[in-house]
Each structure stands twice: as C-alpha cells, then as structure tokens.
Write a protein that holds these residues in place. Structure first.
Motif, mmCIF file in Angstrom:
data_model
loop_
_atom_site.group_PDB
_atom_site.id
_atom_site.type_symbol
_atom_site.label_atom_id
_atom_site.label_comp_id
_atom_site.label_asym_id
_atom_site.label_seq_id
_atom_site.Cartn_x
_atom_site.Cartn_y
_atom_site.Cartn_z
ATOM 1 N N GLN A 175 14.506 -0.834 6.912
ATOM 2 C CA GLN A 175 14.480 -0.633 8.359
ATOM 3 C C GLN A 175 14.862 0.800 8.726
ATOM 4 O O GLN A 175 14.209 1.439 9.565
ATOM 5 N N LEU A 176 15.901 1.324 8.095
ATOM 6 C CA LEU A 176 16.342 2.688 8.378
ATOM 7 C C LEU A 176 15.259 3.696 8.022
ATOM 8 O O LEU A 176 14.989 4.638 8.788
ATOM 9 N N LEU A 177 14.623 3.508 6.881
ATOM 10 C CA LEU A 177 13.582 4.445 6.452
ATOM 11 C C LEU A 177 12.368 4.384 7.383
ATOM 12 O O LEU A 177 11.783 5.426 7.724
ATOM 13 N N LEU A 178 11.999 3.202 7.800
ATOM 14 C CA LEU A 178 10.874 3.076 8.738
ATOM 15 C C LEU A 178 11.190 3.744 10.068
ATOM 16 O O LEU A 178 10.351 4.439 10.652
ATOM 17 N N GLN A 179 12.405 3.550 10.551
ATOM 18 C CA GLN A 179 12.820 4.188 11.800
ATOM 19 C C GLN A 179 12.848 5.708 11.691
ATOM 20 O O GLN A 179 12.725 6.410 12.697
ATOM 21 N N SER A 180 13.001 6.188 10.450
ATOM 22 C CA SER A 180 13.137 7.631 10.225
ATOM 23 C C SER A 180 11.829 8.307 9.838
ATOM 24 O O SER A 180 11.823 9.501 9.522
ATOM 25 N N GLY A 181 10.741 7.551 9.841
ATOM 26 C CA GLY A 181 9.433 8.163 9.609
ATOM 27 C C GLY A 181 8.769 7.844 8.290
ATOM 28 O O GLY A 181 7.758 8.470 7.942
ATOM 29 N N ALA A 182 9.297 6.890 7.532
ATOM 30 C CA ALA A 182 8.629 6.495 6.289
ATOM 31 C C ALA A 182 7.266 5.886 6.620
ATOM 32 O O ALA A 182 7.136 5.125 7.578
ATOM 33 N N LYS A 183 6.264 6.223 5.827
ATOM 34 C CA LYS A 183 4.902 5.752 6.100
ATOM 35 C C LYS A 183 4.757 4.290 5.720
ATOM 36 O O LYS A 183 5.050 3.897 4.597
ATOM 37 N N TRP A 184 4.301 3.502 6.685
ATOM 38 C CA TRP A 184 4.055 2.086 6.431
ATOM 39 C C TRP A 184 2.669 1.870 5.851
ATOM 40 O O TRP A 184 2.451 0.989 5.038
ATOM 41 N N LYS A 185 1.724 2.723 6.246
ATOM 42 C CA LYS A 185 0.367 2.577 5.716
ATOM 43 C C LYS A 185 0.374 2.973 4.257
ATOM 44 O O LYS A 185 0.945 3.986 3.875
ATOM 45 N N ASP A 186 -0.264 2.178 3.421
ATOM 46 C CA ASP A 186 -0.215 2.369 1.977
ATOM 47 C C ASP A 186 -1.284 3.359 1.521
ATOM 48 O O ASP A 186 -2.471 3.156 1.748
ATOM 49 N N ASN A 187 -0.834 4.444 0.904
ATOM 50 C CA ASN A 187 -1.756 5.407 0.318
ATOM 51 C C ASN A 187 -1.492 5.533 -1.186
ATOM 52 O O ASN A 187 -1.399 6.640 -1.725
ATOM 53 N N SER A 188 -1.318 4.417 -1.827
ATOM 54 C CA SER A 188 -0.961 4.423 -3.242
ATOM 55 C C SER A 188 -2.058 5.052 -4.092
ATOM 56 O O SER A 188 -3.249 4.912 -3.810
ATOM 57 N N THR A 189 -1.630 5.736 -5.126
ATOM 58 C CA THR A 189 -2.571 6.311 -6.075
ATOM 59 C C THR A 189 -2.971 5.236 -7.087
ATOM 60 O O THR A 189 -2.232 4.270 -7.292
ATOM 61 N N PRO A 190 -4.134 5.382 -7.738
ATOM 62 C CA PRO A 190 -4.569 4.365 -8.714
ATOM 63 C C PRO A 190 -3.512 4.146 -9.799
ATOM 64 O O PRO A 190 -2.974 5.091 -10.365
ATOM 65 N N GLY A 191 -3.222 2.869 -10.065
ATOM 66 C CA GLY A 191 -2.256 2.525 -11.087
ATOM 67 C C GLY A 191 -0.823 2.443 -10.607
ATOM 68 O O GLY A 191 0.050 1.984 -11.345
ATOM 69 N N SER A 192 -0.546 2.879 -9.385
ATOM 70 C CA SER A 192 0.815 2.813 -8.854
ATOM 71 C C SER A 192 0.966 1.560 -7.991
ATOM 72 O O SER A 192 -0.024 1.012 -7.500
ATOM 73 N N PRO A 193 2.189 1.092 -7.794
ATOM 74 C CA PRO A 193 2.384 -0.125 -6.996
ATOM 75 C C PRO A 193 2.057 0.094 -5.527
ATOM 76 O O PRO A 193 2.119 1.214 -5.016
ATOM 77 N N THR A 194 1.703 -0.982 -4.870
ATOM 78 C CA THR A 194 1.464 -0.927 -3.432
ATOM 79 C C THR A 194 2.710 -1.404 -2.690
ATOM 80 O O THR A 194 3.622 -1.992 -3.287
ATOM 81 N N LEU A 195 2.744 -1.156 -1.391
ATOM 82 C CA LEU A 195 3.845 -1.645 -0.564
ATOM 83 C C LEU A 195 3.949 -3.168 -0.661
ATOM 84 O O LEU A 195 5.048 -3.719 -0.737
ATOM 85 N N LEU A 196 2.809 -3.851 -0.671
ATOM 86 C CA LEU A 196 2.811 -5.309 -0.756
ATOM 87 C C LEU A 196 3.412 -5.769 -2.082
ATOM 88 O O LEU A 196 4.216 -6.708 -2.113
ATOM 89 N N MET A 197 3.048 -5.123 -3.168
ATOM 90 C CA MET A 197 3.636 -5.468 -4.465
ATOM 91 C C MET A 197 5.147 -5.301 -4.437
ATOM 92 O O MET A 197 5.899 -6.137 -4.947
#
Length: 216
Positions: A175-197
């Motif tokens: 919650q703190l990170l989201l309030q501070s500007g962390a990106k919620w939209k997933d721009n994961s690179t191939p082979g890296s985990p996604t936000l959903l994972m």
C-alpha cells in the motif's frame, strides 16, 4: 556433521583459535544461523573477531547482522567493528542486515553510523528499498523513499520493490509503495515474474483479485 566435528574437537581439546580455525567455524555457524554450533564453539573457547574479514571480505558483523543476532551485533559494534565495511563484491554491512530483515539490527547499525542508501545494491542488483519491502520494514521504506530511491527499479530477477512486497505478503508495504508511485501496470520482461505471480505467491487474495480484474 558440523556439530559432531565441533564436539569431537572440543573433547580432544583442539585449540580453536589456532590458524584461524575459530574464525572459520564461527563463520560457518554465523552464516547458517546455527545457534547450537555457536554454543559449542563458545564453550570450546573460539574467539569472535569484530574487525578481521575472511577471504571474501565478509566480517562477523555482517554475518551476525544478516542472521538476526542482536546481542552479537551489539558486541561487535562495541568492539569497534567497521559499520561501513564492504565485502569483496561491494556489499556493505547495512545490506547484510536488510537481507536478514531484522529491524532492530538495522536501527542499531544506523545509530552506529551505517546508512540506508538509495544506491547500495547486492550483486543481484537488489536495492535497499527492495530488501526493506521484502521484509515489510515500513520506517525504512519511508526513509528510502524520502531519499528518492528508485521505486520502480528492477533487480536482475526482474522484481521491483512492489513485487518483493507482494511476494512476501507485506500488504502494508504494498500500500505504501503504491501510494508513493510504484507502477501497478505490469511491464515484466520475458522470464521474469509478473505482479499477479508475486501476489499469488504472497497469498495476497485482495491484490490477486484486483490484478485479475485489471487484466494483468
């Protein structure tokens, strides 16, 4: 195996402080967080060394900080251990403490002059913000954000601070990170985990639902 070896050497009155044997065994015990082996070595007379690093540049202060030994950390600080020391890969004492996630030790080190830094990293490019997020260290996250730490930086694993918080179920940190500007939209690179994972791994049902609802 280490316990049996230490017990055998103890019974045969081996000098644990000859040829750095004490450091080597204490280093093994500290690195593993093995309190039973530590007690055996202390009984055998192995002496701690607050200042001398091993061949990899690792000090006993670093190991104690990572494993959460508050009393030993205090002892090493009193004995003059260097809180600004770095190992051969450039990893400093504070980074070791944040890897362990013990807030009391982090603050002990800060009082002794170690710094939370928006620039320090592990060899895997994990930042202090990522490590603080992993363990839900809210005061330290706030301090790093105040220092303008790169909130959306990625480690070599592809994880961001937000992903670390999600992976470990640290919902206050999320919650703190989201309030501070962390990106919620997933721009994961191939082979890296996604936000959903990461949310699924951390058991954050609310965030899993939110991510599924947003199509991530």
């Amino acid at each position: 195996y280490q316990h049996e070896t230490a017990a055998f050497l103890l019974q045969n009155k081996v000098d644990f402080n000859a040829e750095d044997m004490g450091w080597q065994y204490l280093g093994i015990a500290l690195c593993r967080g093995d309190t039973q082996l530590l007690r055996l070595l202390e009984k055998a007379g192995a002496q701690y060394d607050a200042c001398t690093p091993d061949d990899e540049g690792v000090t006993q202060l670093m190991l104690a900080a990572q494993q959460g030994y508050c009393e030993l950390t205090e002892q090493f600080l009193e004995d003059g251990a260097d809180v600004r020391a770095q190992d051969n890969e450039g990893v400093n004492v504070m980074t070791y403490a944040l890897l362990g996630g013990n807030e009391q030790i982090v603050e002990l080190l800060r009082e002794a002059g170690a710094e939370l830094s928006p620039h320090a990293t592990t060899p895997e490019a994990e930042t202090h913000l990522m490590l603080a997020a992993r363990h839900g260290l809210i005061p330290q996250i706030k301090e790093l954000l105040k220092q303008r730490a790169a909130i959306n930086a990625r480690a070599k694993t592809g994880k961001t601070a937000l992903m670390e918080a999600l992976s470990h179920g640290q919902e206050d940190a999320v919650q703190l990170l989201l309030q501070s500007g962390a990106k919620w939209k997933d721009n994961s690179t191939p082979g890296s985990p996604t936000l959903l994972m990461c949310a699924a791994q951390g058991g954050s049902e609310g965030y899993v639902r939110k991510l599924l609802g947003s199509g991530e």
